[in-house]
Structure formats: structure tokens, C-alpha cells
Enzyme design. Structure first.
Site, PDB file in Angstrom:
ATOM      1  CE  LYS A  94      -3.142  -3.044   0.371  1.00 27.48           C
ATOM      2  NZ  LYS A  94      -3.608  -2.336   1.573  1.00 27.48           N
ATOM      3  CE  LYS A 106     -11.366  -3.234   2.543  1.00 24.69           C
ATOM      4  NZ  LYS A 106      -9.983  -3.268   3.046  1.00 24.69           N
ATOM      5  CG  ASN A 221      -3.845   3.935  12.972  1.00 26.51           C
ATOM      6  OD1 ASN A 221      -3.325   4.096  14.065  1.00 26.51           O
ATOM      7  ND2 ASN A 221      -3.938   2.753  12.403  1.00 26.51           N
TER       8      ASN A 221
END
Length: 414
Positions: A94, A106, A221
Site C-alpha cells: 500500500k 502490523k 465503518n
């Protein structure tokens, strides 16, 4: 566990193919197929009943050749080491796709925050920062919110790190409350990024967003913000779903009404009688389909039945490798998750930049910069896919991995 292993091995497979297409040898793949660092920690937490519970946590740092690693921290009972490894690799991709000076990271803790008090969650959050404190920091590894973590948890983590560091360190973490150095627009950034990508994809297929029929799987969301943005833009959201079923109206749903009625978990379909299944939702006749729920939703079993002209992945891994090929062969434009959902890390980068310079931007400035980054990334990947006759997923992986591979080579690591 099998799902996490699949995610890890399938991510490795696409990275290997991307590196091969870029002309790199096996040594580069050996470097990039696993994180450079993987820390496992034990976090003792005093619970409300005065017992001590010991939690297991992780932090994976995929590669820091380009710059500090960056990625969320999730609190979830299903956290595993392989999931952390795979997701850290995704963050590298990304960051490369939207041209950020980061590698991927992460983190996660095996716990269920839904069964914990706020005090217990705060003590766990602070304990996690103390446990991983030696390998994180504004120039090393920058955490952010993820599954079941939010701005409040980021605030506790920043406060704990600042205590350890003995000075205020807002750049240590992103996704913070505005008053503690958070960025305008961060809470909506992922959905905003997906909306920008949908608009760009629609142009490529000559679809007018005014009146375009959109189906969104998921109303959490990302899905709910997305439905609101597209609805306000004049698109017709004809179906949405949650974990319990889906709502469909070919004339368009009343999104504002549904947003008012949904609960904090994004559940709304239980209030209605005439629902359809999530599988039926995916196969509806529409212009744009947005899987914004969970992984492995479009598979070899149903890919032939997809009627959308464009599929934009707002969730992580909603389309299997086999299904990706089927959609490509059917000339359905599939925009992969690593590109479509890169808005979150992009605005996290903006937050970090603002923290480092001590100067804060308006929401309009943040949105303008986000549009610029996302449009450039889409055009770049679309061009690679078109000129090389490959699907957008492989093109995105090639663009995403190239920066890290080049930086590793220049550093003399490979």
C-alpha cells in the site's frame, strides 16, 4: 488459522510473480517473502477483579529499506503470527502504491475487547506499548488503529510512549484524536479513498456516477461512510448488507434513514422483513459492486454470476485468486484492495508529516492531497495493467513492491 495461512501464502505468491515480472531474481523474493522482524511479547494486565491475565501480542516489520515501517494494531481473538506477517507485507505494498516513504508493519494482541472494561483495555494498550517499545517510534515503526482499536486507544498508547520517551511524541502513532495531533479527515479517510477510486474507475468504463447503480456489501465503518459519500454524489445505492442479510431496492435505498437506524456494529437489516442473502446481493444487476465486509466473498463458485461492470474491493481479500482471473477474462474491471483501501495509510502519513513539522492542515487541504495521491496511484496502476495485459491486482503488486525492491538493492542488501 487456515484462512490466515492462505492469506500469507497467497500474498507471497503474488509478490513472487510481481518481482518476476519486474525482472528481480530469487534472492529479492527470499528477502521480501517474510518480515525482517517479528516480535512476540507477553503482556501482564491487572484485571478489574484483581487477577492478572497475561496476553500475547505481536509486531511484524516487513521491510524498512524505504523508511520507517507503518501499520495498524488490532485487538482481536483471532490474531495469529501468520496474519500479522501477511498484513505487514500488504502495508508495504500500500505504501509503495501511493508513493509513501514507508515500509509495512502490523501489530496485534490476542484478546476480545468486547468482553473487557475500558480500564482493562487501557492497561492492555499501555502494556503493549511498553512491550514493543524498543522497536517502535516516529522514525522506526509508527502504529495506527485497526480492528477493534480506535482514537482513544491510540491516545493511551501515545501517552505511554511519551512517558517512556520523557517528551511529547505525537508522531509515534497516527489515528489520534484531533486535540492530540490527529489529522482532519482521518476517520473517513479509507472510505474517502475508495470513493475517489470508484470515480476514476467509472470514467474508464464510461459510467456516469449520477444515477449509477451501486451495491455495497458491508455497512460498518467503511461501508456506511461509502454509502453516504456515493449517495450524496448522486449515485443510486440499490443494496447494502450486514452480517445478518441484505436490503435491496432497484430504485435506490434511503441511505440517510438507514444510517440513522443502524447500531454501533453496523447492523440494520434485522429491522426489516424483506431481506435477501449476502450471496444474492453479490449477484445483483448493477454498475459498481463494492465488497466492504470480509474476505473470500467472490470465489470461483459465483464469479461467473457477477453482473457488475466494475468491482472495487474496500475489504481485505474479498476476491479469491481464481475469481480474479474469471472477472478479468469477463472484462469486469476489478480494482484491488491494496489500491482501493490505501486512503487510510495515506492520511496517516499526512498526520505523521503534520506532527513532525508542527503545522496542521485544514480538512480541505487533507482532501485535496488525498485526491492527488489516489488519482495518481490509480492512473499508474491502470496504465501498467493495460500496457502489460495483466489484471489490476498483479499490476498493483508490481507498483507496490518496486520501491522496496529498489531501495533494498541500492542499500546493497541484495
Amino acid at each position: 488459522m487456515a484462512d490466515n495461512l492462505n492469506l500469507f501464502t497467497s500474498t507471497q505468491a503474488v509478490i513472487q510473480e510481481a518481482l518476476h515480472k519486474l525482472g528481480y531474481d530469487e534472492a529479492m523474493y527470499e528477502l521480501l517473502k517474510e518480515p525482517l522482524r517479528m516480535l512476540e511479547v507477553r503482556i501482564p494486565v491487572k484485571m478489574d477483579d484483581n487477577t492478572v491475565k497475561v496476553f500475547t501480542g505481536y509486531r511484524a516489520q516487513h521491510n524498512d529499506a524505504v523508511g520507517p515501517t507503518k501499520g495498524g494494531v488490532r485487538f482481536h481473538p483471532g490474531v495469529t503470527p501468520d496474519e500479522m506477517k501477511a498484513l505487514s507485507m500488504w502495508m508495504t505494498l500500500k505504501a509503495g502504491i501511493v508513493d509513501l516513504p514507508y515500509g509495512g508493519g502490523k501489530g496485534g494482541v490476542v484478546c476480545d475487547p468486547r468482553e473487557m472494561s475500558m480500564g482493562e483495555i487501557e492497561r492492555l494498550s499501555r502494556g503493549y506499548v511498553r512491550a514493543v517499545g524498543q522497536i517502535v517510534g516516529p522514525t522506526k515503526d509508527i502504529p495506527a488503529p485497526d480492528v477493534f482499536t480506535n482514537a482513544q486507544i491510540m491516545a493511551w498508547m501515545m501517552d505511554e510512549y511519551s512517558r517512556m520517551d520523557q517528551f511529547n511524541s505525537p508522531g509515534f502513532i497516527t489515528g489520534k484524536p484531533i486535540v492530540l495531533g490527529g489529522s482532519q479527515g482521518r476517520d473517513r479517510a479509507t472510505a474517502q479513498g475508495v470513493t475517489i477510486i470508484i470515480n476514476e474507475a467509472a470514467k474508464k468504463r464510461d459510467i456516469d456516477m449520477q444515477g449509477a447503480r451501486v451495491v455495497i456489501q458491508g455497512f460498518g465503518n467503511a461501508g456506511s461512510f461509502l454509502a453516504k459519500f456515493l449517495n450524496d454524489q448522486g449515485a443510486k445505492v440499490i443494496a447494502i448488507s450486514d452480517a445478518y442479510g441484505a436490503l435491496h431496492d432497484p430504485n435506490g435505498l434511503d441511505i440517510d434513514y438507514l444510517l440513522d437506524r443502524r447500531d454501533s456494529f453496523g447492523t440494520v437489516t434485522t429491522l426489516f422483513e424483506n431481506t435477501i442473502s449476502n450471496q444474492e446481493l453479490l449477484e445483483l444487476d448493477c454498475d459498481i459492486l463494492v465488497p466492504a465486509a470480509i474476505e473470500n466473498q467472490i470465489t470461483a463458485d459465483n464469479a461467473h454470476n457477477i453482473k457488475a461492470k466494475i468491482v472495487v474491493e474496500a475489504a481485505n481479500g474479498p476476491t479469491t485468486t481464481e475469481a480474479t482471473k474469471i472477472l478479468y477474462d469477463r472484462d469486469i474491471l476489478l480494482v484491488p484492495d491494496v489500491l482501493a483501501s490505501a486512503g487510510g495509510v495515506t492520511v496517516s502519513y499526512f498526520e505523521w508529516v503534520q506532527n513532525n513539522q508542527g503545522y496542521y492542515w485544514t480538512e480541505d487541504e487533507v482532501n485535496d492531497k488525498l485526491i492527488s495521491k489516489m488519482v495518481d496511484a490509480f492512473e499508474n496502476i491502470y496504465e501498467v495493467a493495460t500496457t502489460r495485459n495483466i489484471d489490476m491486482r498483479l499490476a498493483a503488486y508490481m507498483v507496490g513492491v518496486r520501491r522496496t525492491a529498489e531501495a533494498s538493492r541500492f542499500r546493497g542488501w541484495v
